[in-house]
Motif scaffolding. Structure first.
Motif, PDB file in Angstrom:
ATOM      1  N   MET A   1      10.465  10.257  -4.957  1.00  9.95           N
ATOM      2  CA  MET A   1      10.104   8.846  -4.811  1.00  9.95           C
ATOM      3  C   MET A   1       9.124   8.699  -3.641  1.00  9.95           C
ATOM      4  SD  MET A   1      12.208   8.567  -7.135  1.00  9.95           S
ATOM      5  CE  MET A   1      13.681   9.357  -7.708  1.00  9.95           C
ATOM      6  N   ALA A   2       8.384   7.612  -3.643  1.00 10.36           N
ATOM      7  CA  ALA A   2       7.362   7.464  -2.609  1.00 10.36           C
ATOM      8  C   ALA A   2       6.970   6.007  -2.453  1.00 10.36           C
ATOM      9  CB  ALA A   2       6.131   8.286  -2.966  1.00 10.36           C
ATOM     10  N   ARG A   3       6.473   5.687  -1.270  1.00  8.65           N
ATOM     11  CA  ARG A   3       5.901   4.362  -1.048  1.00  8.65           C
ATOM     12  C   ARG A   3       4.522   4.313  -1.691  1.00  8.65           C
ATOM     13  NH1 ARG A   3       2.081   3.728   3.192  1.00  8.65           N
ATOM     14  NH2 ARG A   3       1.425   5.743   3.999  1.00  8.65           N
ATOM     15  N   VAL A   4       4.042   3.089  -1.947  1.00  7.54           N
ATOM     16  CA  VAL A   4       2.688   2.888  -2.463  1.00  7.54           C
ATOM     17  C   VAL A   4       1.997   1.885  -1.542  1.00  7.54           C
ATOM     18  CG1 VAL A   4       1.277   2.062  -4.391  1.00  7.54           C
ATOM     19  CG2 VAL A   4       3.391   3.332  -4.842  1.00  7.54           C
ATOM     20  N   GLU A   5       0.832   2.260  -1.033  1.00  6.02           N
ATOM     21  CA  GLU A   5       0.087   1.377  -0.131  1.00  6.02           C
ATOM     22  C   GLU A   5      -1.318   1.142  -0.663  1.00  6.02           C
ATOM     23  OE1 GLU A   5      -1.610   1.101   4.472  1.00  6.02           O
ATOM     24  OE2 GLU A   5      -0.324   2.782   3.863  1.00  6.02           O
ATOM     25  N   LEU A   6      -1.682  -0.126  -0.779  1.00  7.11           N
ATOM     26  CA  LEU A   6      -3.043  -0.522  -1.116  1.00  7.11           C
ATOM     27  C   LEU A   6      -3.654  -1.154   0.125  1.00  7.11           C
ATOM     28  CD1 LEU A   6      -1.246  -0.763  -3.831  1.00  7.11           C
ATOM     29  CD2 LEU A   6      -3.261  -1.902  -4.750  1.00  7.11           C
ATOM     30  N   ASP A   7      -4.804  -0.649   0.537  1.00  7.52           N
ATOM     31  CA  ASP A   7      -5.452  -1.115   1.762  1.00  7.52           C
ATOM     32  C   ASP A   7      -6.873  -1.576   1.435  1.00  7.52           C
ATOM     33  OD1 ASP A   7      -6.322  -1.642   4.317  1.00  7.52           O
ATOM     34  OD2 ASP A   7      -6.377   0.447   4.969  1.00  7.52           O
ATOM     35  N   GLY A   8      -7.028  -2.889   1.233  1.00  3.83           N
ATOM     36  CA  GLY A   8      -8.340  -3.470   0.975  1.00  3.83           C
ATOM     37  C   GLY A   8      -8.958  -3.040  -0.342  1.00  3.83           C
ATOM     38  N   ILE A   9      -8.130  -2.883  -1.389  1.00  2.00           N
ATOM     39  CA  ILE A   9      -8.640  -2.421  -2.678  1.00  2.00           C
ATOM     40  C   ILE A   9      -9.447  -3.527  -3.366  1.00  2.00           C
ATOM     41  CG2 ILE A   9      -8.001  -1.711  -5.012  1.00  2.00           C
ATOM     42  CD1 ILE A   9      -7.630   0.511  -3.037  1.00  2.00           C
ATOM     43  N   THR A  10     -10.672  -3.195  -3.720  1.00  2.59           N
ATOM     44  CA  THR A  10     -11.551  -4.101  -4.453  1.00  2.59           C
ATOM     45  C   THR A  10     -12.093  -3.367  -5.674  1.00  2.59           C
ATOM     46  OG1 THR A  10     -12.215  -5.327  -2.471  1.00  2.59           O
ATOM     47  CG2 THR A  10     -13.714  -5.422  -4.353  1.00  2.59           C
ATOM     48  N   ARG A  11     -12.172  -4.072  -6.792  1.00  4.88           N
ATOM     49  CA  ARG A  11     -12.727  -3.494  -8.025  1.00  4.88           C
ATOM     50  C   ARG A  11     -13.794  -4.442  -8.561  1.00  4.88           C
ATOM     51  NH1 ARG A  11     -15.068  -0.824 -11.500  1.00  4.88           N
ATOM     52  NH2 ARG A  11     -14.052   0.203 -13.273  1.00  4.88           N
ATOM     53  N   ARG A  12     -15.032  -3.991  -8.519  1.00  7.05           N
ATOM     54  CA  ARG A  12     -16.151  -4.800  -8.996  1.00  7.05           C
ATOM     55  C   ARG A  12     -16.674  -4.245 -10.319  1.00  7.05           C
ATOM     56  NH1 ARG A  12     -17.405  -4.321  -3.450  1.00  7.05           N
ATOM     57  NH2 ARG A  12     -17.328  -6.313  -2.338  1.00  7.05           N
ATOM     58  N   PHE A  13     -17.056  -5.168 -11.190  1.00  6.67           N
ATOM     59  CA  PHE A  13     -17.802  -4.821 -12.385  1.00  6.67           C
ATOM     60  C   PHE A  13     -19.217  -5.384 -12.215  1.00  6.67           C
ATOM     61  CE2 PHE A  13     -13.346  -4.873 -13.650  1.00  6.67           C
ATOM     62  CZ  PHE A  13     -13.243  -3.639 -14.288  1.00  6.67           C
TER      63      PHE A  13
END
Length: 359
Positions: free
Chosen positions: A1-13
């Motif tokens: 098991m593990a933590r999940v960290e999103l740091d400033g995730i941006t997704r542009r099209f």
């Protein structure tokens, strides 16, 4: 098991931004739910965690490992989709064992994991059947079993219950929560269904137009929504919103007057607000704050949902939802006086939508 960290995730099209500056951390073993209206970016976030989408910018960690450049097959996550994606030519047992087989697990491990999953999910009697011989709920359990059997670090679910009928969805939702309690796998779940969000989540992430609106546990968000969008989205029926003007220690709308609680009497005359009040925080009473007229009655068994229109001159009628006792007999056109719980009012800035009370 593990933590999940999103740091400033941006997704542009090319022509749009799907998600912008998404930042949160799911601790090891917790169950988080991403919720919001269609097109808000929740599935994009899930696919980015899985490695099926690439972030334009920002960092993504699974455990202590930065996985921005790690391909999906090496991230040790399992994902269940809305359509289940079972292999039609394989039996239930073969479908559950497929991920283990692809990772070269020995036959004994495959058999033990399949038997364990089948027992937990109550599908032991289905192991020799093909997917076409299963109901929707049974197929959903097989998909869950296949994902969990290889014991991933992270479990991702993208609206897995949306194809089920209402009764089966309720039962499967409870089973899913129990399964998480038994397995303790870090889980991120996407849904547009607020009931699923409220009942399943340790923490909820509410999204709109690719941006986070609020993060918190279900009861805290329900009690103190950060803005008008959250207040109207989370809760069924949704929070009523009334455009009011503060004047003379009261809120005024369409010639009617709602007394202002003592805690709010530092406001300035002429200030305008969007006043929020939940349907269950209103009651039928002759000692009323608002006089309304019934437009629709929806019996729900233990309660009745009534849609009313606020009386008074206005080109666009103000509509409210009210929950009343099943003993109350109402018909369209009836006059309905309503008293509000003045200690449960929300005030939102009409321009920004941000909550200004309680602060």
């Amino acid at each position: 098991m593990a933590r999940v960290e999103l740091d400033g995730i941006t997704r542009r099209f090319e022509q749009s931004v799907a998600i912008a500056d998404i930042t949160f951390e799911v601790p090891d073993g917790e169950f988080w739910v991403l919720v919001g209206p269609s097109g808000c970016g929740k599935s994009t976030i899930l696919r980015t965690i899985a490695g099926l989408e690439s972030a334009t910018s920002g960092n993504l960690y699974i455990g202590d490992r930065l996985v921005n450049q790690v391909p999906a097959r090496q991230r040790d996550v399992a994902m269940v989709f809305q359509n289940y994606a079972l292999y039609p030519h394989m039996t239930v047992a073969e479908n559950i064992a497929f991920g283990l087989k692809m990772r070269n697990a020995d036959a004994k491990t495959q058999r033990e994991r399949v038997e364990t999953m089948a027992r937990i999910l109550d599908i032991s009697h289905l192991l020799d059947r093909k997917p076409r011989q299963l109901s929707g709920g049974q197929q959903q359990r097989v998909a869950l079993g296949r994902a969990i059997a290889r014991q991933p670090q992270v479990f991702l679910l993208d609206e897995p219950l949306s194809n089920l009928d209402a009764q089966l969805r309720d039962g499967t939702r409870s089973e899913l929560k129990q399964l998480h309690q038994q397995m303790g796998i870090t889980t991120i779940y996407v849904t547009h269904d607020q009931v699923e969000a409220m009942t399943l989540a340790d923490q909820i992430v509410i999204l709109e137009r690719g941006k986070i609106q609020q993060i918190g546990d279900p009861q805290s968000i329900y009690a103190q929504p950060a803005n008008r969008m959250v207040a109207t989205f989370l809760g069924n029926p949704p929070t009523n919103i009334l455009p009011v003007t503060y004047r003379g220690e009261a809120f005024h709308i369409q010639g009617q007057r709602i007394p202002c609680p003592l805690t709010l009497r530092s406001l300035h005359d002429g200030q305008q607000f969007d006043l929020g009040i939940r349907p269950e925080q209103m009651r039928v009473s002759e000692d009323a704050h608002l006089i309304t007229q019934v437009s629709l009655v929806e019996p729900l068994g233990r309660e009745i949902l009534v849609r009313v229109e606020l009386l008074g001159e206005r080109s666009q009628p103000t509509t409210l939802n009210v929950q009343v006792s099943p003993n109350v007999r109402l018909a369209p056109g009836d006059r309905l006086p309503l008293a509000l719980d003045l200690n449960q009012l929300f005030l939102f800035d009409p321009m920004t939508g941000q909550r200004v009370h309680p602060n």
